[in-house]
Design a protein around this motif. Structure first.
Motif, PDB file in Angstrom:
ATOM      1  N   ALA A 111       9.752 -21.741   8.304  1.00  0.00           N
ATOM      2  CA  ALA A 111      10.338 -21.417   9.850  1.00  0.00           C
ATOM      3  C   ALA A 111       9.544 -22.432  10.824  1.00  0.00           C
ATOM      4  O   ALA A 111      10.109 -23.191  11.463  1.00  0.00           O
ATOM      5  CB  ALA A 111      10.079 -20.133  10.432  1.00  0.00           C
ATOM      6  N   ALA A 112       8.203 -22.632  10.334  1.00  0.00           N
ATOM      7  CA  ALA A 112       7.443 -23.679  11.057  1.00  0.00           C
ATOM      8  C   ALA A 112       8.136 -25.084  10.678  1.00  0.00           C
ATOM      9  O   ALA A 112       8.041 -25.994  11.609  1.00  0.00           O
ATOM     10  CB  ALA A 112       6.140 -23.702  10.746  1.00  0.00           C
ATOM     11  N   GLY A 113       8.394 -25.363   9.337  1.00  0.00           N
ATOM     12  CA  GLY A 113       8.819 -26.643   9.100  1.00  0.00           C
ATOM     13  C   GLY A 113      10.029 -27.039   9.674  1.00  0.00           C
ATOM     14  O   GLY A 113      10.369 -28.088  10.370  1.00  0.00           O
ATOM     15  N   PHE A 114      10.987 -25.772  10.091  1.00  0.00           N
ATOM     16  CA  PHE A 114      12.243 -26.149  10.452  1.00  0.00           C
ATOM     17  C   PHE A 114      12.092 -26.415  12.236  1.00  0.00           C
ATOM     18  O   PHE A 114      12.841 -27.150  12.561  1.00  0.00           O
ATOM     19  CB  PHE A 114      12.944 -24.563  10.754  1.00  0.00           C
ATOM     20  N   LEU A 115      11.220 -25.757  12.760  1.00  0.00           N
ATOM     21  CA  LEU A 115      11.025 -26.015  14.200  1.00  0.00           C
ATOM     22  C   LEU A 115      10.397 -27.551  14.469  1.00  0.00           C
ATOM     23  O   LEU A 115      10.750 -28.142  15.192  1.00  0.00           O
ATOM     24  CB  LEU A 115      10.130 -25.053  14.669  1.00  0.00           C
ATOM     25  N   LEU A 116       9.510 -28.043  13.419  1.00  0.00           N
ATOM     26  CA  LEU A 116       9.063 -29.313  13.508  1.00  0.00           C
ATOM     27  C   LEU A 116      10.142 -30.135  13.242  1.00  0.00           C
ATOM     28  O   LEU A 116      10.231 -31.155  13.903  1.00  0.00           O
ATOM     29  CB  LEU A 116       7.940 -29.504  12.130  1.00  0.00           C
ATOM     30  N   THR A 117      11.052 -30.082  12.168  1.00  0.00           N
ATOM     31  CA  THR A 117      12.220 -31.018  12.000  1.00  0.00           C
ATOM     32  C   THR A 117      12.942 -31.161  13.032  1.00  0.00           C
ATOM     33  O   THR A 117      13.382 -31.977  13.560  1.00  0.00           O
ATOM     34  CB  THR A 117      12.755 -30.565  10.590  1.00  0.00           C
ATOM     35  N   ALA A 118      13.342 -29.801  13.717  1.00  0.00           N
ATOM     36  CA  ALA A 118      14.503 -29.477  14.901  1.00  0.00           C
ATOM     37  C   ALA A 118      13.942 -30.493  15.842  1.00  0.00           C
ATOM     38  O   ALA A 118      14.602 -30.942  16.760  1.00  0.00           O
ATOM     39  CB  ALA A 118      14.646 -28.121  14.980  1.00  0.00           C
ATOM     40  N   THR A 119      12.382 -30.226  16.226  1.00  0.00           N
ATOM     41  CA  THR A 119      12.083 -31.018  17.438  1.00  0.00           C
ATOM     42  C   THR A 119      12.038 -32.329  17.320  1.00  0.00           C
ATOM     43  O   THR A 119      12.327 -33.079  18.231  1.00  0.00           O
ATOM     44  CB  THR A 119      10.396 -30.592  17.679  1.00  0.00           C
ATOM     45  N   GLY A 171       9.606 -32.452   8.456  1.00  0.00           N
ATOM     46  CA  GLY A 171       9.326 -30.980   8.261  1.00  0.00           C
ATOM     47  C   GLY A 171       9.227 -30.717   6.868  1.00  0.00           C
ATOM     48  O   GLY A 171       8.327 -29.696   6.321  1.00  0.00           O
ATOM     49  N   ILE A 172       9.880 -31.353   5.752  1.00  0.00           N
ATOM     50  CA  ILE A 172       9.695 -31.042   4.461  1.00  0.00           C
ATOM     51  C   ILE A 172       8.426 -31.618   3.905  1.00  0.00           C
ATOM     52  O   ILE A 172       7.660 -30.842   3.072  1.00  0.00           O
ATOM     53  CB  ILE A 172      10.945 -31.966   3.541  1.00  0.00           C
ATOM     54  N   VAL A 173       7.722 -32.673   4.488  1.00  0.00           N
ATOM     55  CA  VAL A 173       6.381 -33.046   4.084  1.00  0.00           C
ATOM     56  C   VAL A 173       5.273 -32.194   4.580  1.00  0.00           C
ATOM     57  O   VAL A 173       4.557 -31.846   3.821  1.00  0.00           O
ATOM     58  CB  VAL A 173       6.028 -34.620   4.578  1.00  0.00           C
ATOM     59  N   PHE A 174       5.487 -31.627   5.842  1.00  0.00           N
ATOM     60  CA  PHE A 174       4.519 -30.782   6.274  1.00  0.00           C
ATOM     61  C   PHE A 174       4.349 -29.497   5.432  1.00  0.00           C
ATOM     62  O   PHE A 174       3.606 -28.921   5.072  1.00  0.00           O
ATOM     63  CB  PHE A 174       4.738 -30.266   7.712  1.00  0.00           C
ATOM     64  N   TRP A 178      11.230 -23.276   0.064  1.00  0.00           N
ATOM     65  CA  TRP A 178      11.203 -22.905   1.510  1.00  0.00           C
ATOM     66  C   TRP A 178      10.841 -24.208   2.281  1.00  0.00           C
ATOM     67  O   TRP A 178      10.810 -24.188   3.442  1.00  0.00           O
ATOM     68  CB  TRP A 178       9.968 -22.034   1.928  1.00  0.00           C
ATOM     69  N   ALA A 179      10.725 -25.486   1.518  1.00  0.00           N
ATOM     70  CA  ALA A 179      10.613 -26.660   2.217  1.00  0.00           C
ATOM     71  C   ALA A 179      11.941 -27.609   2.394  1.00  0.00           C
ATOM     72  O   ALA A 179      12.296 -28.142   3.443  1.00  0.00           O
ATOM     73  CB  ALA A 179       9.574 -27.574   1.722  1.00  0.00           C
TER      74      ALA A 179
END
Length: 537
Positions: A261-269, A282-285, A442-443
Motif C-alpha cells: 500500500a505504501a508503494g501504491f501511494l508512492l507510485t500514485a503520487t 513504487g516497485i523499486v521501493f 506485493w510490489a
C-alpha cells in the motif's frame, strides 16, 4: 563564471555531437533534422520511455508464471507414503498450492525464462520499430493479453481448459493472422467492424480486470480474497489458505499488504505529479524493502526456497538462457472450439489495442497526415505483428505498442532512435536476472491497479445518454472482472448490442428495400409513359 565553464563546454560538446550525427548517414536515415530532433534528445527520450515501462519485465513474468508454464505433475516431488513407506507419485493437487518443492522449483525456472523472454521480445520489437518504421514507439508484451492468457486460457497453475503449449500456439497464430491482415490492409477495416462503444468498454473492462488481479493475493496486494458467502471479501490477512486464498485470521494484518500500500501511494503520487518513471519507483521501493532478510515482509524467508532464492539473488549479475519456455508450441489442440475462441479474443484485443495506441501516439507526436494515417504506419503494424510471433516462440504473449511511449515523445523523441535506445536498455536488463527474479507480488500488485486506473480514462467517451449504447458497454466492462474472463465480457457485450439494435437494423433494411422497389416502379412507369406516345405515333 568559472563554475559555469564546465557546463558550457559540455553543452558545446553535446551540440557538436548532435551536428555530427545529424550530418551522418545515420542522421539522414532517421531524419533528425527533418523532424527537428537531435541525437542526445533521442537518447534522453528513450531512457524516459524505458523507465516508465521497465515494470513490464517483472510484471509480465510474474503473471505468466501463474499459469504454471510448462510445469506439470511430473515436476512435483513424490509424496512420502504412510508410515514412512515408499514415496508415491503426487496427483494434480501438488500444483494447486505452494508446498511442493519440486513444482516450486519448476515455477522458479519458468519465471527466470519468462523474464528473459519478456526482455528479448521487447528488445527485438522496439529495435525493429525504430530501425524499420522510424517511429519513437516502444513495444513489449501487453498487459491484459498476458492476464487473459494466464488466468483464462491456461488457468492458474494449468487449471484452465487450454494447455500452455497449445495456448502459445494460439498466440503465434494470432500474430500470423494479424501480420496477414496488416499486410493486405484489412486491419483498420476489422477494427471498425466492432461498435465504438464496445471498443471503449473493452479497454475499461480490461483495466478493471487488471486492477482486480492486482488486488488479489497470487499476483498482487492480497487485499481481496475468497469468501464462502459473498464470493469475495476484504482480506490482507496475517494468514491465508495457500490454495483458495481465504482468510484464516487477522484481516488487514498482513505486513506485506501495508508495504504494498505504501508503494501504491508512492507510485500514485509520482503519477499525479507527472514524475518521469513514476510507475517504476513504487516497485523499486517495495522490492528493496522486501530484500531485507529477517523481517516480516522479506521475499527471502528462512526456508529452503527462501535460502535458494537469496543465493541466486546475491549473484546480482547473471545472464540466464531460456531453458523450458522457448519453442513450447503445440497445434494439436486446435480441434477444440475454445482454442479458436481464445485466439480470436486475443486478435480482437490486439487489433483494437495496437490500432488505438499507434494512432493516438502518432497524433500526440505530430506524425499524422491529412488522411488520418501517419508516416511509417504500414511497417509499424507489420513490426508489431511480427514481434508477437517471436514472443510466442520464446514462451511469452502478445506484443503491443506501449502507451508509455508518450514519456519519450514528451521528452522530444521524434525518430526511431528513441525506440532503439529503449531496445538497448532492455538488452542491458538481460544481465540482471537475479534482481528481476526477486520482485515480490506485493510490489507488482500496485502497478496492476494503477494501470487499470489509467485505462479508465476512455469511459468518459462512451455514450452513456443512449441506452442502446450504454447498456452493452456496461455489460462488457462489468462481466470481464466479475467472470474473470475478457472473452466473456466481449461476447456478452456484442450479444446485448445486437439484441438492442436488430429491430432498428431490420427497419433500416426494409426501408432501403422498399425505397429500391419504389424507385424501380417509378422507372418502369416512366419508361411506359415514354413508350406510350411513341407507339401511338
Amino acid at each position: 563564471m568559472t563554475g559555469t565553464a564546465p557546463w558550457h563546454r559540455l553543452s558545446e560538446a553535446e551540440a557538436a555531437v548532435n551536428r555530427s550525427v545529424a550530418a551522418s548517414r545515420v542522421g539522414r536515415y532517421f531524419k533528425l533534422d527533418a523532424r527537428k530532433s537531435s541525437f542526445t534528445k533521442e537518447l534522453r527520450a528513450g531512457a524516459a520511455t524505458f523507465l516508465t515501462m521497465a515494470y513490464i519485465i517483472s510484471v509480465n513474468a510474474a503473471i505468466l508464471t501463474d499459469s504454471g508454464g510448462p510445469c506439470t505433475v511430473r515436476d512435483c516431488t513424490p509424496v512420502p507414503g504412510s508410515n514412512n513407506s515408499t514415496a508415491v507419485a503426487p496427483g494434480p493437487e501438488c500444483m494447486a498450492g505452494t508446498s511442493n518443492p519440486g513444482y516450486q522449483q519448476c515455477l522458479a525456472r519458468t519465471k527466470s525464462d519468462l523474464v528473459v523472454a519478456t526482455a528479448v521480445a521487447a528488445m527485438a520489437g522496439s529495435f525493429a520499430m525504430g530501425a524499420l518504421a522510424n517511429l519513437p514507439l516502444a513495444l513489449a508484451p501487453g498487459m491484459g493479453a498476458n492476464a487473459y492468457f494466464a488466468y483464462n486460457m491456461v488457468g492458474f497453475h494449468g487449471s484452465g481448459s487450454i494447455p500452455y503449449r497449445t495456448a502459445l500456439a494460439g498466440v503465434m497464430l494470432e500474430g500470423i493472422v494479424f501480420f496477414a491482415l496488416s499486410a493486405v490492409g484489412l486491419r483498420s477495416r476489422l477494427a471498425r467492424l466492432i461498435p465504438r462503444n464496445i471498443r471503449l468498454a473493452s479497454a475499461v473492462g480490461i483495466g478493471l480486470f487488471l486492477a482486480f488481479t492486482g488486488l488479489q493475493a497470487n499476483q498482487g496486494l492480497g487485499l481481496v480474497g475468497a469468501s464462502p458467502t459473498t464470493l469475495v471479501t476484504l482480506t490482507a490477512c496475517s494468514e491465508t489458505d495457500p490454495v483458495t486464498g481465504a482468510c484464516l485470521g487477522g484481516t488487514l494484518h498482513s505486513p506485506t499488504f501495508w508495504l504494498g500500500a505504501a508503494g501504491f501511494l508512492l507510485t500514485a503520487t509520482c503519477l499525479a505529479r507527472d514524475v518521469k518513471g513514476g510507475m517504476i519507483y513504487g516497485i523499486v521501493f517495495v522490492t528493496a524493502v522486501s530484500w531485507i532478510r529477517g523481517t516480516s515482509v522479506t521475499v527471502f524467508p528462512d526456508t529452503p526456497a527462501g535460502n535458494a532464492g537469496f543465493s541466486y539473488f546475491k549473484k546480482i549479475v547473471d545472464f540466464h538462457m531460456i531453458e523450458s519456455t522457448a519453442g513450447q508450441l503445440s497445434f494439436g489442440g486446435f480441434r477444440h472450439g475454445n482454442v479458436w475462441l481464445a485466439m480470436l479474443t486475443l486478435l480482437y484485443v490486439d487489433v483494437l489495442d495496437t490500432t488505438g495506441t499507434m494512432y493516438s501516439m502518432a497524433e500526440y507526436g505530430g506524425f499524422t497526415d491529412g488522411a488520418g494515417g501517419f508516416e511509417g504506419e504500414y511497417r509499424a503494424f507489420l513490426v508489431d505483428a511480427g514481434s508477437t510471433v517471436l514472443s510466442a516462440a520464446l514462451g511469452s504473449t502478445t506484443v503491443t505498442t506501449y502507451i508509455e511511449s508518450t514519456a519519450g515523445i514528451r521528452e522530444g523523441g521524434r525518430t526511431g532512435l528513441t525506440a532503439i535506445t529503449v531496445s538497448a536498455c532492455f538488452l542491458a536488463s538481460l544481465f540482471f536476472s537475479p534482481l528481476l527474479m526477486s520482485v515480490p507480488p506485493w510490489a507488482v500488485g500496485p502497478s496492476l491497479v494503477l494501470v487499470g486506473a489509467m485505462m479508465m480514462r476512455v469511459a468518459k467517451e462512451i455514450e452513456w445518454g443512449d441506452m442502446k449504447e450504454a447498456i452493452p458497454a456496461f455489460v462488457t466492462m462489468a462481466l470481464m472482472p466479475l467472470t474473470f474472463s475478457i472473452a466473456n465480457g466481449i461476447i456478452a457485450g456484442l450479444g446485448v448490442y445486437i439484441a438492442l439494435h436488430w429491430y432498428d437494423w431490420a427497419n433500416h433494411a426494409c426501408g432501403r428495400v422498399g425505397k429500391a422497389l419504389d424507385d424501380r416502379r417509378n422507372q418502369v412507369a416512366a419508361t411506359t409513359a415514354e413508350l406510350g406516345p411513341a407507339q401511338d405515333v
